[in-house]
Design an enzyme around this catalytic site. Structure first.
Site, PDB file in Angstrom:
ATOM      1  N   LYS A  13      -9.260   2.577  -2.471  1.00  0.00           N
ATOM      2  CA  LYS A  13      -9.517   1.900  -1.194  1.00  0.00           C
ATOM      3  C   LYS A  13     -10.901   2.278  -0.663  1.00  0.00           C
ATOM      4  O   LYS A  13     -11.271   3.448  -0.682  1.00  0.00           O
ATOM      5  CB  LYS A  13      -8.436   2.301  -0.194  1.00  0.00           C
ATOM      6  CG  LYS A  13      -8.475   1.560   1.138  1.00  0.00           C
ATOM      7  CD  LYS A  13      -7.276   1.980   2.013  1.00  0.00           C
ATOM      8  CE  LYS A  13      -7.184   1.173   3.291  1.00  0.00           C
ATOM      9  NZ  LYS A  13      -6.008   1.555   4.100  1.00  0.00           N
TER      10      LYS A  13
ATOM     11  N   CYS B  51      -5.368  -3.184   1.902  1.00  0.00           N
ATOM     12  CA  CYS B  51      -5.263  -3.307   3.366  1.00  0.00           C
ATOM     13  C   CYS B  51      -6.602  -3.533   4.070  1.00  0.00           C
ATOM     14  O   CYS B  51      -7.180  -4.595   3.974  1.00  0.00           O
ATOM     15  CB  CYS B  51      -4.530  -2.084   3.906  1.00  0.00           C
ATOM     16  SG  CYS B  51      -3.603  -2.431   5.429  1.00  0.00           S
TER      17      CYS B  51
ATOM     18  N   GLU C 196       0.841  -1.201   0.000  1.00  0.00           N
ATOM     19  CA  GLU C 196       0.000   0.000   0.000  1.00  0.00           C
ATOM     20  C   GLU C 196       0.879   1.256   0.000  1.00  0.00           C
ATOM     21  O   GLU C 196       1.892   1.318   0.698  1.00  0.00           O
ATOM     22  CB  GLU C 196      -0.840  -0.018   1.288  1.00  0.00           C
ATOM     23  CG  GLU C 196      -1.800   1.147   1.441  1.00  0.00           C
ATOM     24  CD  GLU C 196      -2.639   1.047   2.727  1.00  0.00           C
ATOM     25  OE1 GLU C 196      -2.295   0.244   3.615  1.00  0.00           O
ATOM     26  OE2 GLU C 196      -3.642   1.775   2.824  1.00  0.00           O
TER      27      GLU C 196
END
Lengths: 545, 545
Positions: free
Chosen positions: A114, A150, A46
């Site tokens: 994300k 994540c 990330e």
């Protein structure tokens, strides 16, 4: 049936803000992955380009210009391998996003935003980013890859969306910070997700220390049944190959390298070593310096420093006073010798006398008290800082979490330092780590481990004159700080004396002001002092049921 | 046409975490409002019961039990006046909410959940709270009141919802922290909202200092056309009556008390005084102590301390060395005399000599450098901390924002202290504040304002040997820190030398480690160092276009 593909989990150690350096690291890793592993796809962590967490650097427009040109350079220079990299993006409206790009044949072929933005513990992602809403699935050589970042994998929805959009396998880019049980947590969560969506997951985590946060690597790949097929090592940069194959309608992850996982003390010890090493090296210090007292905290800190940097980069200073026991001096010398560091002694008595005499008029009529104890600690602090200023070496503070919690330390005294390796290590764990380190080579004299701990700031002082036994203290701290339990709940759980529990928990609350001025340290627990636990200094809150 | 109603804007100063004390304050304020103003409704600030911001205290379950019983006590004790109070709530699932309750005749008749949760600047509300979705409108004596909490009024939707649900007038509970232009911003935003929804707004703000944050009161009520009809004073607790009347279908806010608003320097000065006063008193210190150097920063800090606490609670210490000019000693004495504080002198030469001699062997072969300058500052730090430990007085640090920005200060030296009043005050504003303070009474000698600033740590040292003129420096800092401008943008805006701008902005970036260990100070700017500006220490970010 399609061909076999090699995916590299690129466990790299980027530096926050160093977009140029990180770009070079990405390109170099991609080339190495191609050369050594015939990689088809290289997956990075990330926010690869900026490092993680860049914090308020994300508010600087120029950062996004740097990211843009870094992406162009990467597209230009790596055309024979697919890269999946993470970076921040800002749109025309000024909204910011945490992104992952699929770069194929010199083009960003697809990108993902994300969706789950963590805003708890050390994370502030809602301060910076807006959420994505859409899955991103890319087909390459017959396989459909779903991108996730994540926190996305910690909830069902993004993975589920991705699979509904056709993903055969999920690529998860992480900057997941270390804490003691974190690796097991990750495996547990990913297994659950895999059971739900019935797709393999490739979980790529970053490596390296960034101020308080340690990224421990430990990247892994599971099959569609949730079993770990490939396991990267912990605390080491690495390019870990994962081979996959499309059979019938499913993607199979073939069994591959499985690094041995570290256990308990060894894992924490590696985190501490990496924390010191990266803080010193990323910030460009010419080594470190610490006060050696003959006690266990400084002994362990010395061993960590030497393991992180090598003996030639470490200086240890004994600063004896009239309350320093002979055995403390002997043991400090032994530690320094065993580890081969530059060691010298600066007695503090003449300086102490000069302060006493300068303050004698002002202190007339006052009894001797903790002031004089703090003065000794502060003289040592000034000496260490002076050597630091003169030599460019960083001072390591040696306080442990138990002391930091209850304020059993002197502000501007033993709290002096740029980095505080043991800040999140309770005293009981300090002992276990010392014993663990001695199993590798004997560097901490047995007597340092067995004698009663003392700050040696007055005659015959022992820590346990003012604190409960450390196993009791550490239980109270854990329950109060990590688990947010009230004193009554703590008494119920452990059966400790209520007044003692109240006394200790009040000490924790009252000493926030000291912690606010403490150096950063290595977070190893699920709740470390620092950005992880944000308490007001001014507070009259008390739980005295 | 209904009767006239009296609504009290209760500008109180709660203490964070002191649920019991805040409860007593609410009850007492309600009684006083009834007695003195025949109040019908008393509106309190956001999170009245816990104070604001309680930070991670919000994770403690016991806090919610305390809030529950506080609400019961209030319902029991105040039955003749309607109260609108703020507090946090946790539901069965563990979700937390920022609430306001309408308490009438001993019952919570209605409650509202804050919808817009600020998560920028100093605010972390998404760390703690879930958002509400619904308006809350309560009818009382023919008038429909819509409840809103703080950030809600900064966007249209919650006010609009409330009006659509029938609200005649909006009650907005705030914990809105001070910065220099904030009052004007609030008026501007509320006027815009009023123009949109065509309803009067009663805006109640808290008063008091909480660590870095100052709540400046300044509550106000507007009519449905947006004009301010009632204005509470700034920086003072008060119960401010607002009289309203329902005419035809609309609610009219009658013109009432209008406190004079403070301007520019006076406003900042009051914020600094309140910051010191509340930090010292809420934390229970027995006064304050500071090093007086003969320079302008310590002179201004001394005046603030005396205005906050009274002369008898303030101690000033001159700590001369061989580089201290005679006029510095004279001026320090004059300041202390003019303000009537306890003043004494502790020369540091013998202590300095003791350090030099202790370190002579280690420093062999090294030139004299900044080490020796820092040593002087650190000796002074140890002396102040020793007096603090002995007497229970808090040390005030005297660094200003310009120094804090570029690291022109010594860690554990002049940065020593529990509170740092000028931390967010640029040097150019320090001068203006000194001149302002002298217009009230002459306490800072003219020479202190006119002479060239110097740290007096080496012969003939001047700040401008290593820094640009302060007006230049402060422009660069403002553009770089507050406005996130790049060096190139700064050069374009001001025409300064590019190398100089790069040098200064690099100093700002490189000195994050010092700021991380600095005492809290009074936030007066829209972007203060501290929780407002969260930068990594380890960072290689640079904007060198």
């Amino acid at each position: 049936m399609s061909e076999q593909l090699t995916i590299i989990m690129a466990q790299i150690n980027p530096i926050v803000g160093d977009v140029e350096g990180n770009t070079a690291l990405i390109i170099e890793s991609a080339k190495q992955a191609k050369m050594e592993h015939q990689a088809d796809i290289v997956v990075f962590p990330e926010m690869t380009l900026t490092g993680y967490p860049p914090e308020d650097l994300l508010f600087r427009e120029a950062l996004y210009q740097q990211v843009e040109s870094a992406l162009s350079i990467i597209c230009e220079q790596v055309t024979d391998t697919v890269l999946v990299i993470g970076y921040p993006m800002m749109d025309e409206l000024g909204d910011r996003f945490n992104m992952a790009a699929w770069i194929e044949e010199g083009q960003i072929q697809a990108s993902y935003i994300k969706q789950n933005l963590p805003n708890y513990s050390v994370f502030d992602e809602k301060r910076y980013f807006s959420s994505g809403q859409q899955p991103c699935v890319v087909e390459y050589k017959g396989v459909k890859f779903g991108l996730l970042i994540c926190e996305d994998i910690w909830k069902l929805s993004p993975a589920d969306q991705s699979v509904k959009a056709g993903a055969d396998i999920l690529l998860n880019l992480n900057a997941s910070p270390f804490s003691q049980e974190k690796h097991q947590d990750r495996i547990r969560v990913v297994k659950r997700r895999v059971e739900e969506v019935k797709r393999p997951v490739i979980y790529v985590n970053q490596v390296g220390g960034q101020d308080e946060l340690m990224f421990d690597g430990g990247s892994f790949a599971t099959c569609a049944e949730g079993e770990v097929q490939v396991q990267g090592s912990e605390f080491k940069t690495d390019l870990v190959p994962v081979k996959i194959l499309k059979q019938a309608d499913a993607v199979v992850v073939l069994p591959g390298e499985k690094a041995d996982l570290l256990h308990d003390e060894a894992r924490v010890y590696e985190a501490l070593v990496m924390g010191v090493k990266d803080y010193v090296q990323k910030n460009g210090f010419k080594g470190v310096l610490l006060g050696l007292s003959g006690g266990i905290d400084s002994a362990l800190t010395l061993a960590i420093a030497v393991d992180a940097l090598g003996a030639e980069q470490v200086e240890a200073v004994m600063m004896p006073f009239k309350y320093t026991a002979d055995i403390s001096i002997e043991d400090a010398e032994k530690e320094a010798q065993a580890l081969g560091v530059y060691y010298h002694s600066v007695p503090i008595e003449p300086i102490y006398d000069a302060y006493e005499s300068a303050l004698s008029r002002r202190f007339e009529g006052y009894e001797e008290d903790v002031t004089e104890e703090n003065m000794q600690a502060r003289i040592r602090g000034v000496l260490l800082m002076s050597i630091s200023n003169k030599t460019g070496k960083l001072v390591l503070a040696t306080s442990n979490k138990s002391e930091v919690a209850v304020g059993y330390s002197t502000l501007y005294g033993d709290m002096v330092g740029g980095f505080s390796p043991l800040k999140d290590v309770p005293k009981t764990l300090v002992y276990r780590l010392a014993e663990y380190r001695n199993t590798i080579s004997s560097v901490i004299p047995e007597r340092v481990i067995t004698r009663a701990p003392s700050a040696e700031l007055r005659p015959d002082q022992k820590d346990q004159d003012s604190l409960p036994d450390y196993d009791v203290l550490d239980n109270i701290i854990k329950a109060f700080v990590k688990e947010d339990k009230s004193p009554t709940q703590i008494v119920d759980e452990f059966g400790y004396d209520k007044q003692e529990v109240l006394r200790i928990t009040k000490m924790v609350s009252r000493n926030e002001y000291k912690r606010r001025q403490a150096a950063p340290g290595v977070k190893i627990s699920p709740r470390a002092f620092g950005r992880d636990r944000r308490y007001p200094i001014t507070s009259r809150y008390a739980e005295e049921q």
